[in-house]
Design a protein around this motif. Sequence first.
Motif, mmCIF file in Angstrom:
data_model
loop_
_atom_site.group_PDB
_atom_site.id
_atom_site.type_symbol
_atom_site.label_atom_id
_atom_site.label_comp_id
_atom_site.label_asym_id
_atom_site.label_seq_id
_atom_site.Cartn_x
_atom_site.Cartn_y
_atom_site.Cartn_z
ATOM 1 N N THR A 1 0.833 -1.202 0.000
ATOM 2 C CA THR A 1 0.000 0.000 0.000
ATOM 3 C C THR A 1 0.865 1.247 0.000
ATOM 4 N N VAL A 2 1.881 1.248 0.842
ATOM 5 C CA VAL A 2 2.798 2.393 0.903
ATOM 6 C C VAL A 2 3.590 2.510 -0.391
ATOM 7 N N GLY A 3 4.110 1.390 -0.871
ATOM 8 C CA GLY A 3 4.927 1.413 -2.082
ATOM 9 C C GLY A 3 4.177 1.935 -3.289
ATOM 10 N N ALA A 4 2.911 1.519 -3.438
ATOM 11 C CA ALA A 4 2.117 1.972 -4.576
ATOM 12 C C ALA A 4 1.865 3.476 -4.513
ATOM 13 N N ARG A 5 1.548 3.983 -3.313
ATOM 14 C CA ARG A 5 1.290 5.417 -3.176
ATOM 15 C C ARG A 5 2.550 6.237 -3.412
ATOM 16 N N VAL A 6 3.662 5.799 -2.836
ATOM 17 C CA VAL A 6 4.924 6.532 -3.000
ATOM 18 C C VAL A 6 5.374 6.505 -4.452
ATOM 19 N N ALA A 7 5.191 5.371 -5.112
ATOM 20 C CA ALA A 7 5.623 5.253 -6.509
ATOM 21 C C ALA A 7 4.881 6.220 -7.410
ATOM 22 N N GLY A 8 3.576 6.417 -7.158
ATOM 23 C CA GLY A 8 2.832 7.361 -7.976
ATOM 24 C C GLY A 8 3.411 8.758 -7.895
ATOM 25 N N SER A 9 3.770 9.199 -6.686
ATOM 26 C CA SER A 9 4.358 10.526 -6.514
ATOM 27 C C SER A 9 5.777 10.580 -7.063
ATOM 28 N N ALA A 10 6.556 9.510 -6.823
ATOM 29 C CA ALA A 10 7.946 9.496 -7.285
ATOM 30 C C ALA A 10 8.031 9.498 -8.803
ATOM 31 N N ALA A 11 7.090 8.806 -9.462
ATOM 32 C CA ALA A 11 7.108 8.786 -10.925
ATOM 33 C C ALA A 11 6.892 10.180 -11.491
ATOM 34 N N GLY A 12 6.039 10.972 -10.845
ATOM 35 C CA GLY A 12 5.819 12.336 -11.307
ATOM 36 C C GLY A 12 7.021 13.231 -11.087
ATOM 37 N N ARG A 13 7.775 12.961 -10.025
ATOM 38 C CA ARG A 13 8.913 13.828 -9.702
ATOM 39 C C ARG A 13 10.202 13.419 -10.411
ATOM 40 N N PHE A 14 10.475 12.122 -10.441
ATOM 41 C CA PHE A 14 11.758 11.658 -10.971
ATOM 42 C C PHE A 14 11.642 10.942 -12.314
ATOM 43 N N GLY A 15 10.426 10.615 -12.731
ATOM 44 C CA GLY A 15 10.235 9.876 -13.975
ATOM 45 C C GLY A 15 9.921 8.419 -13.706
ATOM 46 N N ARG A 16 9.175 7.819 -14.585
ATOM 47 C CA ARG A 16 8.792 6.420 -14.416
ATOM 48 C C ARG A 16 9.996 5.494 -14.478
ATOM 49 N N GLY A 17 10.907 5.746 -15.406
ATOM 50 C CA GLY A 17 12.056 4.878 -15.568
ATOM 51 C C GLY A 17 12.912 4.804 -14.322
ATOM 52 N N THR A 18 13.195 5.958 -13.743
ATOM 53 C CA THR A 18 13.990 6.002 -12.525
ATOM 54 C C THR A 18 13.278 5.275 -11.394
ATOM 55 N N THR A 19 11.987 5.511 -11.255
ATOM 56 C CA THR A 19 11.218 4.873 -10.185
ATOM 57 C C THR A 19 11.226 3.356 -10.346
ATOM 58 N N LEU A 20 11.062 2.861 -11.571
ATOM 59 C CA LEU A 20 11.102 1.420 -11.809
ATOM 60 C C LEU A 20 12.459 0.831 -11.442
ATOM 61 N N ALA A 21 13.537 1.502 -11.851
ATOM 62 C CA ALA A 21 14.881 0.978 -11.598
ATOM 63 C C ALA A 21 15.160 0.864 -10.104
ATOM 64 N N VAL A 22 14.812 1.893 -9.353
ATOM 65 C CA VAL A 22 15.034 1.874 -7.907
ATOM 66 C C VAL A 22 14.187 0.784 -7.261
ATOM 67 N N ALA A 23 12.940 0.649 -7.691
ATOM 68 C CA ALA A 23 12.051 -0.350 -7.097
ATOM 69 C C ALA A 23 12.548 -1.768 -7.355
ATOM 70 N N VAL A 24 13.023 -2.047 -8.573
ATOM 71 C CA VAL A 24 13.545 -3.383 -8.871
ATOM 72 C C VAL A 24 14.778 -3.676 -8.022
ATOM 73 N N ALA A 25 15.653 -2.687 -7.869
ATOM 74 C CA ALA A 25 16.842 -2.871 -7.033
ATOM 75 C C ALA A 25 16.449 -3.188 -5.587
ATOM 76 N N LEU A 26 15.410 -2.527 -5.082
ATOM 77 C CA LEU A 26 14.951 -2.795 -3.721
ATOM 78 C C LEU A 26 14.328 -4.188 -3.611
ATOM 79 N N MET A 27 13.665 -4.641 -4.661
ATOM 80 C CA MET A 27 13.153 -6.009 -4.655
ATOM 81 C C MET A 27 14.277 -7.022 -4.506
ATOM 82 N N LEU A 28 15.351 -6.825 -5.247
ATOM 83 C CA LEU A 28 16.487 -7.741 -5.160
ATOM 84 C C LEU A 28 17.091 -7.734 -3.761
#
Length: 447
Positions: free
Chosen positions: A264-291
């Motif tokens: 729930t937190v991750g989805a909400r934060v990602a929506g805001s982060a994508a607007g600020r830093f871009g979708r690509g950057t947000t995806l890359a950071v999120a995948v790294a955190l998954m690993l």
Amino acid sequence: MLLLALFAAGVVTFAQLYAPQSVLPLIEAEPGWDLSAAQASLTISAATFGLAASVLAWAVLAKRFGAFPVICSSLIITTVMSFAAAAAPDFGILLAIRVLQGIGAAGMAALAVAYIVERVSPHDVPVVAGIYVSGTTIGGLAGRVAGATLAEIADWRGALLGVALISLLFAGLFVVAGWKSRPRPDLPGASAPATDRAAVTSTAGDLGACLTHRPVLGLYLLIFVLMGSLVALYNYFGFHLADPPYGLSAAGVGLFYFAYLGGTVGARVAGSAAGRFGRGTTLAVAVALMLAGAALTMLRELGALAAGLLLFTTAFFAVHAVASGWVGQLATPPRRATASALYSLFYYAGSAVLGWLFGIPYEHYGWTVFVLAVLGGCAAAACLSWVLLRPGGPAGSIRSASASIVHGHNEPSEVAAGAHRQGGSPAPILGFPDRTVSRNPHPGGIP
């Protein structure tokens, strides 16, 4: 009312879809069924297989009859099958019921994002998609935790019955809230119902356009592997904690499923982060955190296991919130339902296939090798998706890949999530390049 309806539908769909996950060890131990852990996990894979196999059919029905009545039908089927699953006399019938339940759940899963994109402005899509994904995580959590808790009082059948009763209440909430917020045909972006032949014909053309569009295909492949990894981790986490040296009960294992709140937190934060830093950057950071989260689960301490599961879950739903909204915006209104349905197909096909397949190393080699397989799969998917999403690749550029399905423009759009400011999108800081479109057709999208 729109958000309330989406929240209620998310709870209904995902509580019932994943409620059996918390009681898999009890299903494995059912007298007379003689199951292994991997076989018991088919209870989850059967539902997600049914879902993946039927999402395109629901997309066709939505074009013919509209999203709201189709989603209502979806929720009715899902809830009825929950009551039937609790009374299944043998494992084969339970799997058949779960397939039917997955078919029912596919209607909501296939149409939610297309419905969101149709109803809100392009700038608000990442945020609203994040809120919807947050609701699905609450549903997934409610199903798992309620199932584990009720299993301590009754058995796995009583647990599924209790979840079915809760879901029935939320299904009614969706009907009321959804009726008040249903889309009107005169709104921009809304589509009039198609004829039967036109719905099937247009969907066939949409499939080819989506599957030959490099950025969209990259997102499909990424979510296929990441979703399969998430479901596999949750499938076998309960078995891992029930075995020595932990020996936890179903209720004890259920406490770990509160990690789903991180989604729930991750989805909400990602929506805001994508607007600020871009979708690509947000995806890359999120995948790294998954690993990083998966790696933590290889440690023996219960605290490390809980932290790893929480981090993995939070990061996954950040990826899901960004990727699902991105796919929806890459398609123009006539193709949004099909593009979103295909996203759901890859999402749940990953759950059905990899959720079971990753169990093979767990059965034969144990937890550590299982986690290493998950890590390898996630890393490989991220690399392949990056190749497809970047401006150029071994098969040529995105411009050449998308030229055959784009009308009237020569350059791909580079509007990042939430880039409503004059002057366009910010360039990605790292990771995947940002390529989205607004409601109007642009060469970076699927017209």
